[in-house]
Design a protein around this motif. Sequence first.
Motif, short mmCIF file in Angstrom:
data_model
loop_
_atom_site.label_atom_id
_atom_site.label_comp_id
_atom_site.label_asym_id
_atom_site.label_seq_id
_atom_site.Cartn_x
_atom_site.Cartn_y
_atom_site.Cartn_z
N PRO A 2 0.84 -1.13 0.13
CA PRO A 2 -0.26 0.20 0.20
C PRO A 2 0.96 1.21 0.06
CG PRO A 2 -0.79 -1.44 2.04
CD PRO A 2 0.87 -1.97 0.96
N LYS A 3 0.28 2.39 -0.52
CA LYS A 3 1.42 3.59 -0.76
C LYS A 3 1.70 3.92 0.32
CE LYS A 3 -0.55 5.25 -4.56
NZ LYS A 3 -1.55 6.64 -5.92
N LEU A 4 0.59 3.46 1.92
CA LEU A 4 1.08 4.30 3.30
C LEU A 4 1.99 3.39 3.79
CD1 LEU A 4 0.17 5.96 5.72
CD2 LEU A 4 -0.90 4.15 6.67
N MET B 150 1.05 18.47 2.71
CA MET B 150 0.26 17.02 1.88
C MET B 150 -0.80 16.74 2.40
SD MET B 150 1.56 13.97 4.80
CE MET B 150 3.26 14.45 4.66
N SER B 151 -1.70 17.85 2.60
CA SER B 151 -2.51 17.89 2.98
C SER B 151 -3.80 18.45 1.35
CB SER B 151 -3.38 18.65 4.23
OG SER B 151 -3.25 20.52 3.42
N LEU B 152 -2.66 18.48 0.28
CA LEU B 152 -3.72 18.65 -0.77
C LEU B 152 -4.19 17.72 -1.25
CD1 LEU B 152 -1.16 21.70 -1.90
CD2 LEU B 152 -3.49 21.79 -1.25
N SER B 153 -3.47 16.54 -1.37
CA SER B 153 -2.76 15.36 -1.68
C SER B 153 -4.07 14.71 -1.03
CB SER B 153 -1.76 14.57 -1.66
OG SER B 153 -1.14 15.19 -2.43
N HIS B 154 -4.45 14.98 0.08
CA HIS B 154 -4.47 13.61 1.47
C HIS B 154 -5.98 14.38 1.92
CE1 HIS B 154 -2.10 10.77 0.93
NE2 HIS B 154 -0.46 11.44 0.90
N HIS C 229 -7.24 13.58 6.88
CA HIS C 229 -5.99 12.56 6.99
C HIS C 229 -5.12 11.93 8.15
CE1 HIS C 229 -3.47 9.22 5.45
NE2 HIS C 229 -4.98 9.17 4.96
N PRO C 230 -5.10 11.22 8.28
CA PRO C 230 -4.52 10.85 9.65
C PRO C 230 -2.84 11.05 9.61
CG PRO C 230 -5.89 8.56 9.39
CD PRO C 230 -6.62 9.64 8.18
N LEU C 231 -2.35 10.41 8.07
CA LEU C 231 -1.15 11.18 8.11
C LEU C 231 -1.17 12.48 8.26
CD1 LEU C 231 1.69 9.40 7.20
CD2 LEU C 231 1.08 9.74 4.68
#
Length: 244
Positions: A96-98, A162-166, A170-172
Amino acid sequence: MAAGGGALALLALVLLALLWRQRRAAAGGAGRVCVVVLGDLGRSPRMQYHALSLARHGHSVELLGYLRDRPHGDVLRSESIRLVPVADLQGLRVGPKLFQYVIKVIVQAIQLLYTLLKIAQPSYILLQNPPGLPSIAVAWVACLFWRSKLIIDWHNYGYTIMSLSHGRNHPLVRIAKWYEKLFGRLSDYNLCVTDAMREDLWVNCNIRAVTLYDKPASYFRETPLELQHKLFMKLAKYYEPFKP
Protein backbone atom coordinates in the motif's frame (compact mmCIF):
# COMPACT_ATOMS: atom_id res chain seq x y z
CA MET A 1 22.08 -16.73 14.67
CA ALA A 2 23.47 -15.71 18.07
CA ALA A 3 26.95 -15.35 16.62
CA GLY A 4 25.60 -13.23 13.78
CA GLY A 5 23.71 -11.01 16.22
CA GLY A 6 26.82 -10.64 18.35
CA ALA A 7 28.87 -9.66 15.31
CA LEU A 8 26.32 -7.01 14.33
CA ALA A 9 26.27 -5.65 17.87
CA LEU A 10 30.07 -5.51 17.91
CA LEU A 11 30.10 -3.74 14.55
CA ALA A 12 27.57 -1.20 15.83
CA LEU A 13 29.72 -0.55 18.91
CA VAL A 14 32.82 -0.08 16.75
CA LEU A 15 30.98 2.39 14.50
CA LEU A 16 29.71 4.33 17.52
CA ALA A 17 33.21 4.41 18.98
CA LEU A 18 34.64 5.73 15.72
CA LEU A 19 31.95 8.40 15.49
CA TRP A 20 32.53 9.39 19.11
CA ARG A 21 36.27 9.60 18.48
CA GLN A 22 35.64 11.80 15.43
CA ARG A 23 33.37 14.01 17.51
CA ARG A 24 35.91 14.41 20.30
CA ALA A 25 38.70 15.09 17.80
CA ALA A 26 36.75 17.79 15.95
CA ALA A 27 37.82 21.34 16.71
CA GLY A 28 34.45 22.49 18.02
CA GLY A 29 33.02 23.07 14.56
CA ALA A 30 34.09 26.71 14.68
CA GLY A 31 33.17 28.49 11.48
CA ARG A 32 31.53 25.48 9.84
CA VAL A 33 27.90 25.44 8.74
CA CYS A 34 25.99 22.55 7.19
CA VAL A 35 23.19 23.71 4.89
CA VAL A 36 20.69 20.88 4.42
CA VAL A 37 18.07 20.43 1.71
CA LEU A 38 16.25 17.11 1.55
CA GLY A 39 15.59 17.91 -2.09
CA ASP A 40 17.31 19.01 -5.29
CA LEU A 41 20.04 21.57 -4.58
CA GLY A 42 19.84 22.91 -8.12
CA ARG A 43 16.19 23.84 -7.54
CA SER A 44 16.82 25.42 -4.13
CA PRO A 45 18.12 28.92 -4.97
CA ARG A 46 17.45 30.35 -1.51
CA MET A 47 19.59 27.70 0.19
CA GLN A 48 22.31 28.18 -2.41
CA TYR A 49 22.29 31.91 -1.62
CA HIS A 50 22.56 31.09 2.09
CA ALA A 51 25.60 28.93 1.36
CA LEU A 52 27.21 31.64 -0.78
CA SER A 53 26.54 34.34 1.80
CA LEU A 54 28.00 32.22 4.59
CA ALA A 55 31.05 31.40 2.48
CA ARG A 56 31.62 35.08 1.68
CA HIS A 57 31.55 35.85 5.39
CA GLY A 58 34.36 33.42 6.09
CA HIS A 59 32.48 30.23 6.96
CA SER A 60 33.22 26.76 5.67
CA VAL A 61 29.99 25.36 4.26
CA GLU A 62 28.80 21.82 3.63
CA LEU A 63 25.87 22.00 1.19
CA LEU A 64 23.96 18.75 1.53
CA GLY A 65 21.17 17.51 -0.73
CA TYR A 66 20.22 15.79 -3.97
CA LEU A 67 22.33 16.57 -7.02
CA ARG A 68 19.81 16.33 -9.84
CA ASP A 69 20.12 19.77 -11.43
CA ARG A 70 23.42 21.60 -11.53
CA PRO A 71 23.83 24.17 -8.72
CA HIS A 72 24.79 27.73 -9.62
CA GLY A 73 28.30 28.29 -10.91
CA ASP A 74 29.24 30.52 -7.97
CA VAL A 75 28.45 27.64 -5.63
CA LEU A 76 30.54 25.22 -7.66
CA ARG A 77 33.47 27.64 -7.88
CA SER A 78 33.54 28.57 -4.21
CA GLU A 79 36.48 27.06 -2.35
CA SER A 80 34.57 27.38 0.92
CA ILE A 81 31.56 25.31 -0.18
CA ARG A 82 31.69 21.53 -0.36
CA LEU A 83 28.80 19.67 -1.94
CA VAL A 84 27.67 16.62 0.02
CA PRO A 85 25.45 14.45 -2.18
CA VAL A 86 22.55 12.47 -0.77
CA ALA A 87 21.20 9.55 -2.78
CA ASP A 88 17.78 10.31 -4.26
CA LEU A 89 15.49 7.50 -3.12
CA GLN A 90 12.73 6.58 -5.53
CA GLY A 91 10.66 4.74 -2.96
CA LEU A 92 9.36 1.22 -2.55
CA ARG A 93 6.94 0.02 -5.23
CA VAL A 94 5.47 -2.86 -3.22
CA GLY A 95 2.47 -2.76 -0.90
CA PRO A 96 0.00 0.00 0.00
CA LYS A 97 1.03 3.61 -0.56
CA LEU A 98 1.04 4.34 3.17
CA PHE A 99 3.43 1.43 3.74
CA GLN A 100 5.65 2.67 0.90
CA TYR A 101 5.73 6.16 2.39
CA VAL A 102 6.61 4.95 5.89
CA ILE A 103 9.44 2.78 4.57
CA LYS A 104 10.77 5.68 2.50
CA VAL A 105 10.75 8.02 5.51
CA ILE A 106 12.59 5.47 7.66
CA VAL A 107 15.24 4.88 5.00
CA GLN A 108 15.62 8.64 4.42
CA ALA A 109 16.05 9.19 8.15
CA ILE A 110 18.81 6.59 8.42
CA GLN A 111 20.50 7.87 5.27
CA LEU A 112 20.37 11.53 6.32
CA LEU A 113 21.55 10.84 9.86
CA TYR A 114 24.47 8.79 8.59
CA THR A 115 25.47 11.61 6.23
CA LEU A 116 25.17 14.28 8.93
CA LEU A 117 27.32 12.26 11.34
CA LYS A 118 29.92 11.62 8.66
CA ILE A 119 30.69 15.27 7.85
CA ALA A 120 33.05 17.52 9.79
CA GLN A 121 31.51 18.85 12.99
CA PRO A 122 29.46 21.98 12.22
CA SER A 123 28.68 24.86 14.54
CA TYR A 124 25.26 25.19 12.92
CA ILE A 125 22.94 23.08 10.80
CA LEU A 126 20.74 25.25 8.58
CA LEU A 127 17.77 23.20 7.38
CA GLN A 128 15.19 23.98 4.72
CA ASN A 129 11.60 23.15 5.60
CA PRO A 130 9.65 21.66 3.88
CA PRO A 131 10.32 18.85 3.57
CA GLY A 132 10.53 18.44 7.32
CA LEU A 133 9.66 14.77 7.60
CA PRO A 134 12.04 13.26 8.60
CA SER A 135 14.68 15.99 8.21
CA ILE A 136 13.79 18.19 11.23
CA ALA A 137 14.01 15.32 13.72
CA VAL A 138 17.15 13.92 12.11
CA ALA A 139 18.87 17.31 12.06
CA TRP A 140 17.93 17.81 15.72
CA VAL A 141 19.48 14.45 16.65
CA ALA A 142 22.62 15.34 14.68
CA CYS A 143 22.82 18.66 16.53
CA LEU A 144 22.62 16.82 19.85
CA PHE A 145 25.47 14.59 18.76
CA TRP A 146 27.65 17.43 17.46
CA ARG A 147 26.51 19.94 20.11
CA SER A 148 25.57 22.24 17.24
CA LYS A 149 22.76 24.77 16.84
CA LEU A 150 19.77 24.01 14.63
CA ILE A 151 18.41 26.74 12.36
CA ILE A 152 15.24 26.07 10.37
CA ASP A 153 14.42 28.15 7.30
CA TRP A 154 10.63 27.91 7.03
CA HIS A 155 9.45 28.22 3.44
CA ASN A 156 6.08 26.65 4.19
CA TYR A 157 4.56 23.88 6.28
CA GLY A 158 5.07 20.35 5.05
CA TYR A 159 1.73 19.17 6.38
CA THR A 160 -0.20 21.81 4.41
CA ILE A 161 1.43 20.64 1.19
CA MET A 162 0.62 17.04 2.14
CA SER A 163 -3.01 18.02 2.77
CA LEU A 164 -3.41 19.07 -0.87
CA SER A 165 -3.19 15.40 -1.84
CA HIS A 166 -4.75 13.70 1.18
CA GLY A 167 -7.06 16.29 2.72
CA ARG A 168 -6.63 18.11 6.03
CA ASN A 169 -8.25 15.38 8.12
CA HIS A 170 -6.17 12.48 6.83
CA PRO A 171 -4.37 10.70 9.72
CA LEU A 172 -1.02 11.07 7.97
CA VAL A 173 -1.53 14.83 7.65
CA ARG A 174 -2.48 15.12 11.32
CA ILE A 175 0.62 13.19 12.35
CA ALA A 176 2.78 15.36 10.10
CA LYS A 177 1.27 18.52 11.63
CA TRP A 178 1.92 17.31 15.18
CA TYR A 179 5.44 16.25 14.26
CA GLU A 180 6.29 19.54 12.53
CA LYS A 181 5.09 21.66 15.44
CA LEU A 182 6.80 19.48 18.04
CA PHE A 183 10.22 19.26 16.44
CA GLY A 184 10.02 22.80 15.05
CA ARG A 185 9.98 24.09 18.64
CA LEU A 186 13.23 22.24 19.34
CA SER A 187 15.18 24.43 16.93
CA ASP A 188 17.54 27.08 18.27
CA TYR A 189 16.81 29.72 15.64
CA ASN A 190 14.26 30.15 12.88
CA LEU A 191 14.08 32.05 9.61
CA CYS A 192 11.10 32.53 7.33
CA VAL A 193 10.34 34.15 3.99
CA THR A 194 7.44 36.49 4.90
CA ASP A 195 6.06 38.40 7.86
CA ALA A 196 2.82 36.42 7.49
CA MET A 197 4.77 33.19 7.96
CA ARG A 198 6.59 34.66 10.95
CA GLU A 199 3.30 35.62 12.60
CA ASP A 200 1.73 32.24 11.87
CA LEU A 201 4.72 30.42 13.35
CA TRP A 202 4.35 32.39 16.55
CA VAL A 203 0.56 32.23 16.85
CA ASN A 204 0.04 28.59 15.85
CA CYS A 205 3.34 26.94 16.75
CA ASN A 206 4.82 29.17 19.47
CA ILE A 207 7.98 29.49 17.36
CA ARG A 208 9.85 32.78 17.15
CA ALA A 209 11.30 33.46 13.72
CA VAL A 210 13.08 36.25 11.88
CA THR A 211 11.86 37.26 8.43
CA LEU A 212 14.60 37.05 5.84
CA TYR A 213 13.20 38.23 2.52
CA ASP A 214 14.27 36.70 -0.75
CA LYS A 215 16.40 39.05 -2.82
CA PRO A 216 17.64 38.63 -6.39
CA ALA A 217 21.20 37.41 -6.62
CA SER A 218 23.87 39.89 -7.70
CA TYR A 219 24.06 38.36 -11.18
CA PHE A 220 20.48 39.51 -11.95
CA ARG A 221 20.41 42.84 -13.78
CA GLU A 222 17.68 45.04 -15.19
CA THR A 223 17.16 44.35 -18.88
CA PRO A 224 18.53 47.23 -20.98
CA LEU A 225 15.86 49.38 -22.62
CA GLU A 226 16.99 48.45 -26.13
CA LEU A 227 16.60 44.73 -25.42
CA GLN A 228 13.20 45.35 -23.86
CA HIS A 229 12.11 47.17 -27.01
CA LYS A 230 13.31 44.34 -29.27
CA LEU A 231 11.54 41.77 -27.14
CA PHE A 232 8.20 43.57 -27.20
CA MET A 233 8.47 44.23 -30.93
CA LYS A 234 9.04 40.52 -31.48
CA LEU A 235 6.12 39.57 -29.24
CA ALA A 236 3.89 42.06 -31.08
CA LYS A 237 4.26 40.00 -34.26
CA TYR A 238 2.53 37.01 -32.70
CA TYR A 239 0.44 38.19 -29.73
CA GLU A 240 -2.41 40.69 -29.91
CA PRO A 241 -1.91 42.28 -26.44
CA PHE A 242 1.58 43.43 -27.45
CA LYS A 243 0.50 45.10 -30.69
CA PRO A 244 0.48 48.93 -30.69
